[in-house]
Design a protein around this motif. Sequence first.
Motif, short mmCIF file in Angstrom:
data_model
loop_
_atom_site.label_atom_id
_atom_site.label_comp_id
_atom_site.label_asym_id
_atom_site.label_seq_id
_atom_site.Cartn_x
_atom_site.Cartn_y
_atom_site.Cartn_z
N THR A 155 -13.53 11.03 4.66
CA THR A 155 -13.44 9.58 4.44
C THR A 155 -12.16 9.22 3.72
O THR A 155 -11.47 8.24 4.08
CB THR A 155 -14.67 9.10 3.63
N THR A 156 -11.81 10.01 2.72
CA THR A 156 -10.56 9.77 1.98
C THR A 156 -9.36 9.90 2.91
O THR A 156 -8.44 9.06 2.88
CB THR A 156 -10.45 10.77 0.80
N ASN A 157 -9.35 10.96 3.73
CA ASN A 157 -8.25 11.15 4.69
C ASN A 157 -8.18 10.01 5.70
O ASN A 157 -7.09 9.54 6.04
CB ASN A 157 -8.38 12.49 5.41
N MET A 180 -4.52 3.26 6.11
CA MET A 180 -3.55 2.55 5.28
C MET A 180 -2.12 2.79 5.77
O MET A 180 -1.32 1.84 5.89
CB MET A 180 -3.70 3.00 3.82
N LYS A 181 -1.79 4.02 6.12
CA LYS A 181 -0.44 4.32 6.61
C LYS A 181 -0.19 3.65 7.96
O LYS A 181 0.92 3.20 8.25
CB LYS A 181 -0.24 5.82 6.71
N THR A 182 -1.23 3.60 8.80
CA THR A 182 -1.08 2.94 10.10
C THR A 182 -0.80 1.45 9.91
O THR A 182 0.05 0.86 10.60
CB THR A 182 -2.35 3.14 10.95
N LYS A 183 -1.50 0.82 8.98
CA LYS A 183 -1.26 -0.60 8.71
C LYS A 183 0.16 -0.82 8.20
O LYS A 183 0.84 -1.79 8.59
CB LYS A 183 -2.28 -1.12 7.69
#
Length: 148
Positions: free
Chosen positions: A105-107, A113-116
């Motif tokens: 879940t953390t990954n 977040m990085k994709t956004k």
Amino acid sequence: RDIKSSSPPNMFSKNNHHKERSKYSSVPHFSDSENDDSSSDGGEDDFISREIRQQQLQMKQQDEGLEMLGQSAERLSKISLGIHEELGHQNKMLDEMEDDLENATTNMNLVTMKTKELIKKSGGKRNFCIIVILSIIVVVLLFLIVYS
């Protein structure tokens, strides 16, 4: 357990019979002849012997029942210990799986977040959609070139 050792002392044996009878008997036994008295004592001795044998048999049956009950309790104890051990292993596995799920879940949150951020840097959703469509077109063209 030996049945003879668990049985009470024989108060009704021939040696103690006359003493106990005269001591505890409320109605004395009168007979016309000595032979009648001896045959009466023999009948009482048979009755007492039968009762003692019957009590010993009942005690033996109860001992056997208790032995079976003890064996059943021992089997239940072994089964419950096995269940306890199995539950311990399964709890351990569940804890490990929970930890793995938390890591996943953390990954996943990090990748989202990085994709956004990547979408924002690349000019928003419009530019991102154009890049995705062009990438699909390139893959299709490569597929056609390879298999033609």
